[in-house]
Write a protein that holds these residues in place. Structure first.
Motif, PDB file in Angstrom:
ATOM      1  N   GLU A   1       0.850  -1.743   0.210  1.00 16.41           N
ATOM      2  CA  GLU A   1       0.018  -0.036   0.134  1.00 16.41           C
ATOM      3  C   GLU A   1       1.241   1.415  -0.015  1.00 16.41           C
ATOM      4  N   LEU A   2       0.639   2.215  -0.573  1.00 16.20           N
ATOM      5  CA  LEU A   2       1.427   2.929  -1.015  1.00 16.20           C
ATOM      6  C   LEU A   2       0.653   4.441  -1.209  1.00 16.20           C
ATOM      7  N   ASP A   3       1.092   5.317  -1.191  1.00 18.63           N
ATOM      8  CA  ASP A   3       0.511   7.234  -0.888  1.00 18.63           C
ATOM      9  C   ASP A   3       1.139   7.755  -2.358  1.00 18.63           C
ATOM     10  N   LEU A   4       0.276   8.460  -3.024  1.00 14.79           N
ATOM     11  CA  LEU A   4       0.574   9.290  -4.027  1.00 14.79           C
ATOM     12  C   LEU A   4      -0.039  10.486  -4.521  1.00 14.79           C
ATOM     13  N   HIS A   5       0.847  11.681  -5.157  1.00 12.54           N
ATOM     14  CA  HIS A   5       0.708  13.029  -5.131  1.00 12.54           C
ATOM     15  C   HIS A   5       1.564  13.211  -6.610  1.00 12.54           C
ATOM     16  N   LEU A   6       0.832  14.186  -7.558  1.00 13.49           N
ATOM     17  CA  LEU A   6       1.215  15.189  -8.494  1.00 13.49           C
ATOM     18  C   LEU A   6       2.774  16.079  -8.493  1.00 13.49           C
ATOM     19  N   SER A   7       3.276  15.573  -8.328  1.00 16.43           N
ATOM     20  CA  SER A   7       4.398  16.986  -9.004  1.00 16.43           C
ATOM     21  C   SER A   7       4.062  18.354  -9.430  1.00 16.43           C
ATOM     22  N   ARG A   8       4.930  18.811  -8.883  1.00 16.45           N
ATOM     23  CA  ARG A   8       5.109  20.822 -10.468  1.00 16.45           C
ATOM     24  C   ARG A   8       4.359  19.911 -11.301  1.00 16.45           C
ATOM     25  N   ASP A   9       5.469  19.123 -12.276  1.00 10.03           N
ATOM     26  CA  ASP A   9       5.458  18.525 -12.929  1.00 10.03           C
ATOM     27  C   ASP A   9       4.373  17.045 -14.240  1.00 10.03           C
ATOM     28  N   GLY A  10       3.564  16.850 -12.788  1.00  6.40           N
ATOM     29  CA  GLY A  10       2.331  16.132 -13.627  1.00  6.40           C
ATOM     30  C   GLY A  10       3.295  14.682 -13.077  1.00  6.40           C
ATOM     31  N   GLU A  11       4.207  14.630 -12.621  1.00  2.34           N
ATOM     32  CA  GLU A  11       4.902  12.737 -12.016  1.00  2.34           C
ATOM     33  C   GLU A  11       3.809  12.265 -11.067  1.00  2.34           C
ATOM     34  N   LEU A  12       3.532  11.737 -10.743  1.00  2.00           N
ATOM     35  CA  LEU A  12       2.875  10.922  -9.347  1.00  2.00           C
ATOM     36  C   LEU A  12       4.227  10.231  -8.941  1.00  2.00           C
ATOM     37  N   VAL A  13       4.114  10.354  -7.678  1.00  4.11           N
ATOM     38  CA  VAL A  13       5.404  10.495  -6.527  1.00  4.11           C
ATOM     39  C   VAL A  13       4.331   9.604  -5.755  1.00  4.11           C
ATOM     40  N   VAL A  14       5.761   9.310  -5.146  1.00  2.66           N
ATOM     41  CA  VAL A  14       4.859   8.276  -3.505  1.00  2.66           C
ATOM     42  C   VAL A  14       5.311   9.355  -2.300  1.00  2.66           C
ATOM     43  N   ILE A  15       4.494   9.398  -1.329  1.00  2.00           N
ATOM     44  CA  ILE A  15       4.944  10.242  -0.142  1.00  2.00           C
ATOM     45  C   ILE A  15       3.165   9.981  -0.226  1.00  2.00           C
ATOM     46  N   HIS A  16       3.197  10.371   1.413  1.00  2.02           N
ATOM     47  CA  HIS A  16       1.682  10.090   2.244  1.00  2.02           C
ATOM     48  C   HIS A  16       1.568  11.607   2.043  1.00  2.02           C
ATOM     49  N   ASP A  17       2.084  12.656   2.418  1.00  2.00           N
ATOM     50  CA  ASP A  17       1.438  14.029   3.493  1.00  2.00           C
ATOM     51  C   ASP A  17       1.433  15.252   1.767  1.00  2.00           C
ATOM     52  N   PRO A  18       0.483  15.674   1.848  1.00  2.00           N
ATOM     53  CA  PRO A  18       0.727  17.142   0.590  1.00  2.00           C
ATOM     54  C   PRO A  18       1.980  17.466   0.492  1.00  2.00           C
ATOM     55  N   THR A  19       2.365  18.261   1.846  1.00  2.00           N
ATOM     56  CA  THR A  19       3.624  18.846   2.184  1.00  2.00           C
ATOM     57  C   THR A  19       5.150  17.753   2.697  1.00  2.00           C
ATOM     58  N   LEU A  20       6.552  18.418   2.355  1.00  2.00           N
ATOM     59  CA  LEU A  20       7.517  17.564   2.869  1.00  2.00           C
ATOM     60  C   LEU A  20       7.964  17.556   4.262  1.00  2.00           C
ATOM     61  N   GLN A  21       7.400  18.387   4.913  1.00  2.00           N
ATOM     62  CA  GLN A  21       8.124  18.617   5.745  1.00  2.00           C
ATOM     63  C   GLN A  21       7.666  17.320   7.154  1.00  2.00           C
ATOM     64  N   ARG A  22       7.386  16.509   7.499  1.00  2.00           N
ATOM     65  CA  ARG A  22       6.988  15.163   7.867  1.00  2.00           C
ATOM     66  C   ARG A  22       8.301  14.468   7.826  1.00  2.00           C
ATOM     67  N   THR A  23       8.449  14.560   7.008  1.00  2.00           N
ATOM     68  CA  THR A  23       9.195  13.435   5.839  1.00  2.00           C
ATOM     69  C   THR A  23      10.803  13.511   5.341  1.00  2.00           C
ATOM     70  N   THR A  24      11.016  14.991   5.041  1.00  2.00           N
ATOM     71  CA  THR A  24      12.517  15.398   4.576  1.00  2.00           C
ATOM     72  C   THR A  24      12.499  16.886   6.099  1.00  2.00           C
ATOM     73  N   GLU A  25      13.909  17.449   5.207  1.00  2.00           N
ATOM     74  CA  GLU A  25      14.566  18.199   5.572  1.00  2.00           C
ATOM     75  C   GLU A  25      13.516  19.827   4.833  1.00  2.00           C
TER      76      GLU A  25
END
Length: 238
Positions: free
Chosen positions: A34-58
């Protein structure tokens, strides 16, 4: 037999939704994820749970503000179990390429009508390119996403993610022609499970991390469990 799904790969063992996490899951012989998807700015499907970056990245900011290439340069180890090497945010295409899962639950978070449409169409295009139309299910708690999937990509299976029972999950699943019900374990009573299965739904229960709970739900007869610890689940349920 109760099937096992690795939650965001193996969230309890490796940084969630990264290639390392999905490889860890496969390493335990657990062939579903099971995984989570969001669209990047250029329309690619990227695998990350939150719509924002701060919880899992710097980094800070919204996933949709960055290109897939920029997102791939960010390290997504933050807040997860210790991991030695950097873990970039992967694209779904990279996972399809690298990970031979037998089935994928692709969860799409709530989205505007346009974004829901763009996301489900991008999933279909990618699944078709990799020959995976029969092995993916688009799951969501969002009516907008399920509606888009039902109308725009009817040949891909759909699943309702139900965390609360303020609306009857079985009725909602029926309304959107779902084949799968991803049910929060606290909602999984034997009675609701049997009703769902009589309705023809595959019932996948999340997030199940305690061996005693794994055994209890397997005894109930759930179709599958979603777990942060696929190794532990495999050892518990065989």
């Amino acid at each position: 037999m109760t099937l096992l799904y690795g939650h965001r790969g193996a969230k309890g063992e490796a940084p969630e939704n990264t290639l390392a996490s999905f490889q860890q899951c496969l390493g335990h012989g657990v062939k579903r994820c099971e995984l989570d998807l969001h669209l990047s700015r250029d329309g690619e499907l990227v695998v990350i749970h939150d719509p924002t970056l701060q919880r899992t990245t710097e980094r800070r900011g919204r996933v949709s503000d960055y290109s897939a290439a920029e997102l791939a340069s960010f390290d997504a180890r933050r807040g997860g179990p210790g991991w030695v090497s950097p873990c970039p945010i992967p694209t779904l295409a990279q996972l399809f390429e690298a990970c031979p899962f037998e089935h994928w639950q692709l969860e799409v978070k709530s989205a505007s009508r346009v974004r829901a449409a763009n996301t489900v169409l991008a999933i279909r295009e990618l699944a078709q390119r990799f020959g995976l139309l029969d092995t993916v299910t688009i799951t969501s708690s969002s009516r907008e996403v399920l509606r888009a999937a039902q109308h725009l990509v009817p040949d891909i299976a759909r699943g309702l993610v139900a965390e609360y029972a303020w609306l009857d999950p079985l009725k909602v699943a029926q309304n959107y022609g779902c084949q799968l019900l991803a049910l929060n374990w606290t909602l999984c009573t034997p009675e609701r499970l049997q009703r769902a299965q009589r309705q023809g739904l595959h019932v996948s229960v999340w997030t199940v991390n305690e061996p005693a709970l794994m055994r209890r739900l397997a005894d109930f007869g759930v179709d599958s469990l979603i777990t942060d610890f696929p190794g532990l689940a495999r050892a518990t349920l065989g």
